[in-house]
Scaffold this active site. Structure first.
Site, PDB file in Angstrom:
ATOM      1  N   ASN A 129       6.292 -11.860   0.941  1.00  0.00           N
ATOM      2  CA  ASN A 129       7.035 -12.900   0.233  1.00  0.00           C
ATOM      3  C   ASN A 129       7.643 -13.909   1.196  1.00  0.00           C
ATOM      4  O   ASN A 129       7.787 -15.085   0.867  1.00  0.00           O
ATOM      5  CB  ASN A 129       8.139 -12.255  -0.609  1.00  0.00           C
ATOM      6  N   GLU A 185      -1.720  -4.541   1.050  1.00  0.00           N
ATOM      7  CA  GLU A 185      -0.401  -3.887   0.923  1.00  0.00           C
ATOM      8  C   GLU A 185      -0.587  -2.624   0.102  1.00  0.00           C
ATOM      9  O   GLU A 185      -0.975  -2.704  -1.077  1.00  0.00           O
ATOM     10  CB  GLU A 185       0.629  -4.797   0.251  1.00  0.00           C
ATOM     11  N   GLU A 238       6.473  -7.789   8.357  1.00  0.00           N
ATOM     12  CA  GLU A 238       7.015  -8.975   7.694  1.00  0.00           C
ATOM     13  C   GLU A 238       8.384  -9.285   8.293  1.00  0.00           C
ATOM     14  O   GLU A 238       9.093  -8.371   8.741  1.00  0.00           O
ATOM     15  CB  GLU A 238       7.152  -8.697   6.184  1.00  0.00           C
ATOM     16  N   ASN A 240       0.500 -15.443  -0.272  1.00  0.00           N
ATOM     17  CA  ASN A 240       0.860 -14.067  -0.623  1.00  0.00           C
ATOM     18  C   ASN A 240       1.300 -13.986  -2.077  1.00  0.00           C
ATOM     19  O   ASN A 240       2.136 -14.777  -2.524  1.00  0.00           O
ATOM     20  CB  ASN A 240       2.020 -13.598   0.266  1.00  0.00           C
ATOM     21  N   GLU A 241       0.718 -13.049  -2.808  1.00  0.00           N
ATOM     22  CA  GLU A 241       1.136 -12.735  -4.192  1.00  0.00           C
ATOM     23  C   GLU A 241       1.493 -13.980  -4.999  1.00  0.00           C
ATOM     24  O   GLU A 241       2.576 -14.054  -5.601  1.00  0.00           O
ATOM     25  CB  GLU A 241       2.306 -11.733  -4.171  1.00  0.00           C
ATOM     26  N   GLN A 299       4.857  -0.987   5.224  1.00  0.00           N
ATOM     27  CA  GLN A 299       4.679  -1.814   6.391  1.00  0.00           C
ATOM     28  C   GLN A 299       4.642  -0.932   7.629  1.00  0.00           C
ATOM     29  O   GLN A 299       4.367   0.254   7.482  1.00  0.00           O
ATOM     30  CB  GLN A 299       5.786  -2.842   6.437  1.00  0.00           C
ATOM     31  N   TYR A 314       1.914  -0.361  -4.797  1.00  0.00           N
ATOM     32  CA  TYR A 314       2.852   0.642  -4.288  1.00  0.00           C
ATOM     33  C   TYR A 314       2.988   1.741  -5.336  1.00  0.00           C
ATOM     34  O   TYR A 314       2.892   1.473  -6.529  1.00  0.00           O
ATOM     35  CB  TYR A 314       4.216   0.008  -4.009  1.00  0.00           C
TER      36      TYR A 314
HETATM   37  O1  AHR Z   1       6.034  -5.281   1.397  1.00  0.00           O
HETATM   38  C1  AHR Z   1       7.162  -5.725   0.712  1.00  0.00           C
HETATM   39  C2  AHR Z   1       6.839  -6.841  -0.287  1.00  0.00           C
HETATM   40  O2  AHR Z   1       6.041  -6.324  -1.305  1.00  0.00           O
HETATM   41  C3  AHR Z   1       6.024  -7.995   0.245  1.00  0.00           C
HETATM   42  O3  AHR Z   1       6.807  -8.979   0.827  1.00  0.00           O
HETATM   43  C4  AHR Z   1       5.373  -8.531  -0.994  1.00  0.00           C
HETATM   44  O4  AHR Z   1       4.140  -9.140  -0.716  1.00  0.00           O
HETATM   45  C5  AHR Z   1       5.275  -7.337  -1.894  1.00  0.00           C
HETATM   46  O5  AHR Z   1       5.737  -7.605  -3.159  1.00  0.00           O
END
Ligand code: AHR
Length: 498
Positions: A72, A292, A27, A172-173, A349, A244
């Site tokens: 994001n 992700e 990103e 995205n999201e 990432q 995450y």
């Molecule tokens: O990977 C970091 C961020 O985590 C990304 O930009 C977003 O998609 C997620 O919230």
């Protein structure tokens, strides 16, 4: 010593592994692009300013696809700013991460980098502040041969051949209130359907990923997935999952149980996709793109103190420890066990930002999580066998969590069989057996182990091999039975060959 058992049958398969399950993510965030993959002027940079040390490590990691440019970031991204002569590219504010984006690195440079890194691009379009028309224009710029406004623009930028990008994320999201252009499920589903329709009219060969929830804790989880798919089921091919994991409570057994959470998350999203399929009485299945996933929490406090509106700050720079690598191994096992529906997954990432690879002005090194990812991506290619795991369990917030996580992958091309296994016990080794009489003549070719006395041990630039794998784990095949001793808190790769 604990005892575990793995049961397989070569006829009982989950699925072929789609190699894109070993994808990753770059990103425009922190030092992922600038200083991570692009740093003109460094002795290790090539004529385009691309870091050769990073490229070498990405090639070693064996990453078949890399999502770009967000995250994001993409929800405010004007791709036109990132192409053409560099001295004419504007600097802009990035409201996602409160920094300045100079656009000195853009999508054409990323396509070049991907070729050098032996990977493919998974491109995201901006459905936050932009919409279907712009998604179509970007696709025309990237994939149309020539003779139109945007394809000729690409050619005028020195890229005669189309980039031919096959995999596209529709935003995205978009369920997240933090997202630029945040939408309701209905609003997003309609936008994704229309963007998808235009994109597939222009290039029917592309595959499209719609946004699922930003994480399992979102209050709209499940309703969001169903609502979005009800609008765009016919236009899209995959639904995304993001998650995450953290050990904020410093409770290692609980942390390591997170793979149970991932397993249930995947099963839930499969159910929702199939629910919408049933409602539509259709044949088409929607598969999953877990685009992700990772451990993310070490850098939270440091990130709160960051100055705003600077360029490429040290942002989201988690330094991963040994227990993070164990969980990453378990999460990879979990993704593979769902290979019938999880076709794409991206470790988020790739470089510097919550990443397996770190760089400084003087070098690049492998974080602890580099190794399980590299092993899985290298050895777990082929067919996932339905792997029954019998293991003692411990109590966790998910209920019973097995001490043993494992999956077996059979590779018909080179006649190999790979067992990936994590022993989560913090104080006991585990003897694991597996009946291999169907695999006559197979012997242990290698048993790679990664362990460390200190669960919090890390790799740094000064001490880059504090945590690293070694060959020589204890395992043998006798009378058609594999017996392996998995050390306490260890990651294991047992490669069997004929
Ligand atoms: O990977 C970091 C961020 O985590 C990304 O930009 C977003 O998609 C997620 O919230």
């Amino acid at each position: 010593m604990k005892k575990g058992k793995i049961v397989i049958d070569k006829e009982f398969i989950v699925s072929q592994v789609d190699k894109r399950i070993f994808g990753s993510f770059i990103e425009h965030l922190g030092r992922a692009v600038y200083e991570g993959i692009y740093q003109p002027g460094l002795p290790v940079a090539d004529e385009q300013g691309l870091r050769k040390d990073t490229i070498d490590l990405v090639r070693e990691l064996n990453v078949p696809v890399v999502r770009y440019p967000g995250g994001n970031f993409v929800s405010g991204f004007h791709w036109e700013d990132s192409v053409g002569p560099k001295d004419q590219r504007p600097s802009k504010v990035d409201l996602a991460w409160n920094v300045i984006e100079t656009n000195q690195f853009g999508l054409n440079e990323f396509a070049d980098w991907a070729k050098k890194a032996n990977t493919e691009v998974m491109m995201a379009v901006n459905l936050g502040t932009r919409g279907p028309e712009d998604a179509k224009n970007l696709l025309e710029y990237c994939n149309f041969k020539g003779g139109t406004y945007y394809s000729d623009m690409r050619r005028s930028h020195g890229y005669e051949a189309p980039h031919d990008i096959k995999l596209w994320c529709l935003g995205n999201e978009m369920d997240g209130p933090w997202q630029m252009g945040h939408k309701t499920a209905h609003e997003y589903g309609r936008t994704a359907a229309e963007a998808g329709r235009l994109m597939k009219m222009l290039d029917p060969s592309v595959e499209l990923v719609a946004c699922g929830s930003s994480n399992l804790e979102m209050p709209t989880f499940a309703q969001w997935e169903a609502g979005v798919l009800e609008e765009c089921y016919d236009q899209v091919d995959y639904l995304s999952l993001h998650q995450y994991y953290d050990n904020m409570k410093n409770d290692t057994p609980e942390f390591l149980a997170s793979s149970v959470g991932m397993d249930r998350f995947i099963s839930s999203v499969v159910s929702i996709c199939d629910y919408v399929q049933a409602k539509k009485r259709g044949k088409k299945k929607i598969n999953l793109s877990f685009d992700e996933w990772n451990v993310w929490y070490h850098s939270n406090e440091a990130d709160k103190k960051l100055e705003k509106w600077v360029q490429a700050p040290h942002q989201l720079e988690d330094v991963y420890n040994f227990e993070d690598a164990l969980l990453v191994g378990s999460l990879l096992i979990t993704l593979l066990r769902h290979a019938d529906r999880v076709k794409i997954a991206c470790l988020a990432q790739l470089v510097n930002v919550i990443a397996p690879i770190m760089t400084s002005d003087t070098g690049a090194w492998r974080q602890t999580i580099f190794y399980p990812f590299c092993h899985a991506s290298t050895y777990a290619r082929g067919t996932v066998l339905n792997t029954l795991v019998q293991s003692p369990v411990y109590d966790s917030r998910y209920g019973d969590a097995p001490y043993l996580d494992s999956v077996v992958v059979m590779n018909e091309e080179d006649n190999s069989l790979t067992v990936l296994a994590v022993n989560k016990s913090l104080d006991e080794d585990m003897e694991v057996t597996c009946d291999l009489r169907q695999f006559a003549g197979y012997r242990v070719a290698d048993h790679i182990v990664m362990s460390h006395d200190d669960m919090k041990a890390v790799n740094t630039e000064e001490d880059p091999y504090q945590v690293k794998p070694v060959s020589g784990g204890v395992s043998k095949v006798e009378d058609g039975q594999l017996t392996a001793v998995l050390g306490k808190h260890s990651w294991n790769v047992i490669v069997l060959k004929k």
